[in-house]
Motif scaffolding. Structure first.
Motif, PDB file in Angstrom:
ATOM      1  N   ILE A 161      62.258  38.610  46.150  1.00 20.33           N
ATOM      2  CA  ILE A 161      63.321  39.289  45.410  1.00 20.33           C
ATOM      3  C   ILE A 161      62.790  40.104  44.244  1.00 20.33           C
ATOM      4  O   ILE A 161      63.081  41.296  44.104  1.00 20.33           O
ATOM      5  N   MET A 162      61.981  39.470  43.403  1.00 14.68           N
ATOM      6  CA  MET A 162      61.540  40.162  42.198  1.00 14.68           C
ATOM      7  C   MET A 162      60.622  41.351  42.475  1.00 14.68           C
ATOM      8  O   MET A 162      60.787  42.421  41.877  1.00 14.68           O
ATOM      9  N   PRO A 163      59.619  41.248  43.398  1.00 17.88           N
ATOM     10  CA  PRO A 163      58.799  42.429  43.680  1.00 17.88           C
ATOM     11  C   PRO A 163      59.594  43.615  44.213  1.00 17.88           C
ATOM     12  O   PRO A 163      59.370  44.754  43.797  1.00 17.88           O
ATOM     13  N   LEU A 164      60.536  43.355  45.138  1.00 18.60           N
ATOM     14  CA  LEU A 164      61.301  44.474  45.675  1.00 18.60           C
ATOM     15  C   LEU A 164      62.256  45.038  44.628  1.00 18.60           C
ATOM     16  O   LEU A 164      62.466  46.245  44.567  1.00 18.60           O
ATOM     17  N   ALA A 165      62.815  44.161  43.772  1.00 15.70           N
ATOM     18  CA  ALA A 165      63.658  44.641  42.685  1.00 15.70           C
ATOM     19  C   ALA A 165      62.837  45.480  41.711  1.00 15.70           C
ATOM     20  O   ALA A 165      63.316  46.498  41.191  1.00 15.70           O
ATOM     21  N   TRP A 166      61.595  45.058  41.465  1.00 17.01           N
ATOM     22  CA  TRP A 166      60.698  45.842  40.610  1.00 17.01           C
ATOM     23  C   TRP A 166      60.414  47.209  41.236  1.00 17.01           C
ATOM     24  O   TRP A 166      60.447  48.244  40.545  1.00 17.01           O
ATOM     25  N   LEU A 167      60.160  47.235  42.541  1.00 18.55           N
ATOM     26  CA  LEU A 167      59.902  48.492  43.238  1.00 18.55           C
ATOM     27  C   LEU A 167      61.124  49.400  43.187  1.00 18.55           C
ATOM     28  O   LEU A 167      61.010  50.617  42.974  1.00 18.55           O
ATOM     29  N   ALA A 168      62.312  48.813  43.358  1.00 16.62           N
ATOM     30  CA  ALA A 168      63.546  49.597  43.283  1.00 16.62           C
ATOM     31  C   ALA A 168      63.758  50.152  41.884  1.00 16.62           C
ATOM     32  O   ALA A 168      64.232  51.285  41.713  1.00 16.62           O
ATOM     33  N   THR A 169      63.409  49.380  40.855  1.00 22.42           N
ATOM     34  CA  THR A 169      63.528  49.849  39.476  1.00 22.42           C
ATOM     35  C   THR A 169      62.613  51.042  39.237  1.00 22.42           C
ATOM     36  O   THR A 169      63.006  52.038  38.605  1.00 22.42           O
TER      37      THR A 169
END
Length: 337
Positions: free
Chosen positions: A238-246
Motif C-alpha cells: 500500500i505505502m509504496p504504491l501510494a508514494w508512487l501515486a503521490t
C-alpha cells in the motif's frame, strides 16, 4: 454537491485498475492479486469518514446507494445476458438452475458459485461489509487501535475454522482484508498531502511485499497461514504504491482522464472480465496459432480492454448515470468513501 478529489488517490486508483486488468489478462500475475486488492481497499480507507456519523443507520444509508444501485443494476443486465446466452454459446455453467445466480446476488456472492455473472463485483459487496464492520471498530476501539484490531480480525478469518461460512456479502473476506482498509485510514491523516516517505523506505517495502507474495507465501503448506501471510504481504504494497501515486500527482498534477477512470472504476471493474474473455475468444478464432496468454497478447488485450471499458464507462456516466446511483452526469459520487 460534488465531493473533493485528491489527485494522488486518483493516480493510485488508475494504477490499481490497470494492474488488475493486466492481472486478469495474464494469469501468471495472479500471485500478486492480494497486493492489488490491498491498494484498492487502502484507497477506500484513505477516504473513510465513518467517525463523522453519530449513528450506524445514518452511515449505512450514506454507504448503501453508491454500492447497492450499481450492484443490482449491473447484475440485472448480466443475469439477462447469462440467461440468453449460456446454452447458446455453451458456457461452462449452462446446467446451473436459473435461480442460482439470483440467490447468490441476494447473498452478495457473485463469486461464490458462478464465475460468469458479474464475478468482479465480489469486491463491491466485500467493501460494503468492510465499511460497516469498520464503523463499529472505530466506535468501540477508537482510531488508535483499529489497525491492531484489524490484524487480529484477519488472523481470526484466516485461522479459525468455520469463518468461511460467514459469506453473506463476503463478510469473511471483509475480515481477512480489513488491515488494508485500516492501514489506508491510519496512514492518511492528511489525505490532501498524500503519502510522504523516502524512496528508500518505499523500495524496501515493495521488495518485502514481492518477496512475501512470490516466495514466502507459496512455501507455506497450511492454506490458512498462507492466507494470513499474503494479507500481511499485501499491507506492504500500500505505502509504496501510494508514494508512487503521490509522486505522479506532484509531477503531472490533476488530469481529467485519470480522474475519470478513478471516478468510474466501478463500471470498469464490472466490464473488464467480460471484455478480456471476448478478446481471447476473438484471438483464438481469428489467429488459432497465436497464444492468447503470451505476454505480448496479454499486454495488447489489457490495453484494448482499458480503452473499451473506458468508452463504456463514459457512455454510462453520460446517458445512464442512474446505473451508478448518480442523479446527474457530472455528479462525482465516490463509492469508496
Amino acid at each position: 454537491m460534488e465531493k473533493a478529489r485528491y489527485a494522488w488517490l486518483d493516480y493510485a486508483r488508475l494504477m490499481s485498475l490497470m494492474l488488475i486488468v493486466l492481472l486478469h489478462a495474464q494469469p501468471r500475475m495472479l500471485v500478486f492479486i492480494v497486493g492489488i486488492l490491498a491498494v484498492f481497499f487502502g484507497c477506500s480507507g484513505c477516504l473513510c469518514h465513518a467517525d463523522e456519523y453519530d449513528s450506524f443507520w445514518a452511515y449505512f444509508k450514506h454507504r448503501l446507494r453508491p454500492v447497492a444501485v450499481p450492484y443490482f443494476a449491473f447484475y440485472a443486465i448480466f443475469y439477462a445476458l447469462w440467461l440468453a446466452a449460456q446454452r447458446r454459446i455453451g458456457l461452462a455453467d449452462a446446467a446451473a438452475p436459473w435461480w442460482q445466480p439470483l440467490w447468490q446476488c441476494l447473498m452478495g456472492q457473485p463469486k461464490a458459485y458462478s464465475l460468469l455473472v458479474l464475478a468482479p463485483f465480489w469486491f463491491i459487496t466485500c467493501l460494503l461489509s468492510m465499511q460497516l464492520i469498520y464503523y463499529w471498530m472505530l466506535r468501540l476501539a477508537g482510531r488508535r487501535w483499529t489497525l491492531a484490531v484489524s490484524v487480529a480480525l484477519a488472523a481470526v478469518a484466516a485461522l479459525c475454522p468455520g469463518t468461511e461460512h460467514l459469506n453473506f456479502w463476503n463478510i469473511n473476506y471483509a475480515m481477512l482484508y480489513m488491515p488494508f482498509y485500516a492501514l489506508g485510514h491510519t496512514m492518511c491523516g492528511s489525505v490532501e498531502r498524500g503519502v510522504r516517505i523516502g524512496w528508500i523506505k518505499a523500495a524496501v517495502l515493495a521488495v518485502a511485499a514481492v518477496a512475501i507474495m512470490v516466495c514466502a507465501a507459496p512455501a507455506v503448506q497450511q492454506v490458512e497461514w498462507r492466507a494470513l501471510l499474503l494479507t500481511l504481504g499485501g499491507m506492504a504494497v500500500i505505502m509504496p504504491l501510494a508514494w508512487l501515486a503521490t509522486k505522479a500527482a506532484d509531477l503531472f498534477g490533476k488530469c481529467r482522464v485519470v480522474t475519470f477512470f478513478a471516478a468510474n472504476g466501478i463500471t470498469c471493474l464490472a466490464l473488464q472480465n467480460y471484455c478480456i474473455g471476448a478478446l481471447r475468444i476473438a484471438i483464438n478464432r481469428l489467429a488459432p496459432q497465436a497464444d492468447a496468454l503470451s505476454w505480448p497478447s496479454s499486454l495488447a488485450i489489457a490495453a484494448i480492454t482499458i480503452a473499451i471499458v473506458g468508452t463504456a464507462a463514459w457512455l454510462i456516466s453520460r446517458y445512464a448515470p442512474w446505473m451508478l446511483g448518480r442523479k446527474k452526469e457530472h455528479e462525482t459520487l465516490n463509492f469508496q468513501h
